[in-house]
Enzyme design. Structure first.
Site, short mmCIF file in Angstrom:
data_model
loop_
_atom_site.label_atom_id
_atom_site.label_comp_id
_atom_site.label_asym_id
_atom_site.label_seq_id
_atom_site.Cartn_x
_atom_site.Cartn_y
_atom_site.Cartn_z
CG HIS A 1 32.18 -40.94 -20.25
ND1 HIS A 1 31.84 -41.87 -19.31
CD2 HIS A 1 31.03 -40.39 -20.69
CE1 HIS A 1 30.52 -41.91 -19.19
NE2 HIS A 1 30.01 -41.02 -20.02
CG HIS B 1 21.67 -43.41 -19.02
ND1 HIS B 1 21.03 -43.01 -17.88
CD2 HIS B 1 22.99 -43.53 -18.69
CE1 HIS B 1 21.90 -42.87 -16.89
NE2 HIS B 1 23.10 -43.18 -17.36
CB SER C 1 34.20 -44.63 -16.41
OG SER C 1 32.83 -44.71 -16.10
CG ASP D 1 29.37 -46.62 -16.97
OD1 ASP D 1 28.30 -46.55 -16.35
OD2 ASP D 1 30.17 -45.67 -17.06
CD GLU E 1 33.63 -46.67 -19.12
OE1 GLU E 1 32.65 -46.32 -18.44
OE2 GLU E 1 34.33 -45.87 -19.77
CG HIS F 1 23.15 -44.38 -12.76
ND1 HIS F 1 24.22 -43.58 -12.44
CD2 HIS F 1 23.16 -44.50 -14.10
CE1 HIS F 1 24.86 -43.23 -13.54
NE2 HIS F 1 24.23 -43.78 -14.57
CG ASP G 1 29.87 -47.37 -13.21
OD1 ASP G 1 29.10 -48.30 -13.55
OD2 ASP G 1 30.01 -46.34 -13.91
CG HIS G 2 26.21 -46.82 -11.83
ND1 HIS G 2 25.32 -47.15 -12.83
CD2 HIS G 2 27.08 -45.93 -12.39
CE1 HIS G 2 25.62 -46.49 -13.94
NE2 HIS G 2 26.71 -45.75 -13.71
CB SER H 1 29.86 -42.81 -14.42
OG SER H 1 28.90 -43.75 -14.81
#
Length: 488
Positions: free
Chosen positions: A161, A326, A163, A48, A317, A439, A363-364, A98
């Site tokens: 969560h 973050h 994801s 992630d 994950e 992100h 994912d990003h 996400s």
């Protein structure tokens, strides 16, 4: 999978570099021996927030932890034979979250930002639209179950969560994790089914053989204290953990490392592991006597899943890579990336590449940059030793675009970062003041090995990923390698 440390004298010889290049040429030629077996098993690893800059920095850190320069090292999944890029935008957002990305890489459809498991017909917080089956999109986990495969997921975040929820949930808001959460957004939990209930009570979640992560509070009433000493948050009085145990009498509910490692995977049908009230702790600061590592969760999950002769699909994950980004904790995020990498290497060593497709992606991205012109072998976590800003002060090699700490005084002057102690919890500098790091929207990597891994090439849409995995495993409703007119 180790990398030897070259000496400076070796690198001064042009033949050193030519020899390295010849090895890579031969490796590339060898890729022409394509694996076109049917994939019995699929393991999807998701880092992630694992941007390409994160991959690069983690690679360097891995080498530097071995007293190497670092740049020449390699992460285990970087050695996979096939690599592609993934476009991460969602239906209504240039930079995704996400939730919509999980819908893409697990369900094969791009949805709107913050929504999970629903088409772009569902807007944020539109509860009734998210409950309309016509707007639901199914995941590759459901496709696998339909084909008789065992299924499940492992995460370092929580079971609800965004994801991992892409494997089972259908919601207009990724934060609909419990009935109390739904109420907090002004919606009626009688109209919207929360994600914890969807996981335990509905398909495909109720059939998962493996579920591991944190987030115990979402499954328990406010009146019940969980295994980690905190109260649940549910208003409806439901104890979904008891419900799950009743539904799976041969299953095992585990809440700490010892319990997980004591599970006899030859005898249990299902495992639910919930190792924290909220998301799991960062590996570097977790109580390792209580919280299992991602590798330990992965190993136990694979031991159980491998019992099925029809094979399995599992989603694994490294979720706290993103959490640390973050918080602008670059050192922590890179440490989580290396924890993630170790789980990938373990899974590769536990499986047969002739029958198991392993796909590693993100994912990003995140707004992490590698700055300036630091010399070879400079600490990736430190200040650039060879350059200063126009104010004469050194700057961090790693920094963020957005975040909560600019390291400036009341007059807007930069602080001398050489005087500021650093550790794994250090908040790295950012350019723009913000509550947290955000992100980023650039493409992310896809690394693949095993049957039909060669399909992962070029620049792909993120939502193509599950369709390629399904093609290799002959599951789902799309084209597969088992079709009479398939091209292998």
């Amino acid at each position: 999978m180790g990398v030897n440390k070259p000496t400076p004298e070796e690198e001064k010889d042009p033949e050193f570099w030519r020899s390295m290049a010849r090895e890579e040429v031969l490796k590339a030629i060898g890729k022409q021996n394509l694996n076109v077996n049917k994939a019995k098993n699929i393991i999807m690893f998701l880092g992630d927030g694992m941007s390409l800059s994160t991959v690069t920095a983690a690679r360097i850190l891995k080498g530097q932890r071995k007293s190497h320069n670092g740049e020449e090292d390699a992460l285990s999944f970087e050695k996979f034979p096939h690599v592609a890029l993934s476009k991460t935008y969602c239906a209504n957002a240039q930079v995704p979250d996400s939730a919509c990305t999980a819908t893409a890489y697990l369900c094969g459809v791009k949805g709107n930002i913050v929504t999970i498991g629903v088409s772009a017909n569902v807007e944020y917080n539109n509860c009734s639209a998210s409950m309309d089956p016509a707007n639901h999109v199914s995941s590759i986990a459901a496709w696998g179950q339909k084909a008789g495969k065992s299924t499940g997921f492992v995460t370092t975040t929580s079971l609800t969560h965004a994801s991992p929820a892409g494997t089972y949930a259908h919601v207009a808001n990724r934060l609909y994790e419990s009935d109390a959460d739904i109420k907090s957004f002004g919606q009626d939990p009688e109209t919207c089914l929360d994600m914890a209930q969807q996981l335990v009570l509905q398909e495909p979640g109720r059939n998962f053989n493996v579920m591991m992560g944190g987030g115990m509070a979402k499954f328990l009433p406010k009146t019940v204290v969980d295994a980690h000493g905190n109260n649940g948050i549910r208003d409806d009085g439901l104890n979904l953990l008891k419900t799950w145990q009743i539904m799976h009498p041969d299953g095992s509910l585990v809440t700490n490392r010892d319990e997980l490692l004591s599970v006899n995977t030859a005898n249990v049908s299902h495992i639910m592991g919930i190792f924290n009230t909220k998301s799991m702790d960062y590996a570097a600061v977790a109580d390792k006597s209580k919280q299992p590592s991602l590798s330990e969760m992965t190993e136990t999950a694979l031991k159980l899943l491998q019992r099925n002769e029809q094979g399995y699909f599992v989603f694994i994950e490294g979720g706290n890579i993103d959490t640390a980004h973050h918080e602008n904790k670059a050192a922590m995020s890179l440490d989580e990336t290396l924890e993630f990498e170790r789980a990938i290497e373990l899974a590769y060593n536990m499986t047969n590449p002739e029958e198991t497709l392993i796909v590693v992606t993100a994912d990003h991205g995140h707004g992490l940059t590698i700055n300036g012109y630091p010399g070879r072998g400079s600490s990736i976590l430190g200040l650039n030793p060879h350059d200063v800003g126009s104010d004469g002060l050194k700057y961090s090699t790693l920094s963020y675009t957005l975040g909560r700490e600019q390291y400036i005084d009341a007059n807007g002057k930069r602080l001398d970062m050489e005087k500021i102690p650093r550790n794994i919890e250090t908040v790295y500098p950012s350019y723009i003041k913000s509550d947290n790091g955000h992100h980023s929207g650039e493409d992310v990597g896809i690394f693949a090995t095993g049957p039909f891994a060669h399909l992962f090439t070029g620049v792909l849409q993120e939502h193509t990923i599950p369709h390629l995995m399904a093609y290799a495993a002959c599951i789902g409703d799309g084209p597969t390698m088992c079709d009479e007119n398939s091209i292998v």
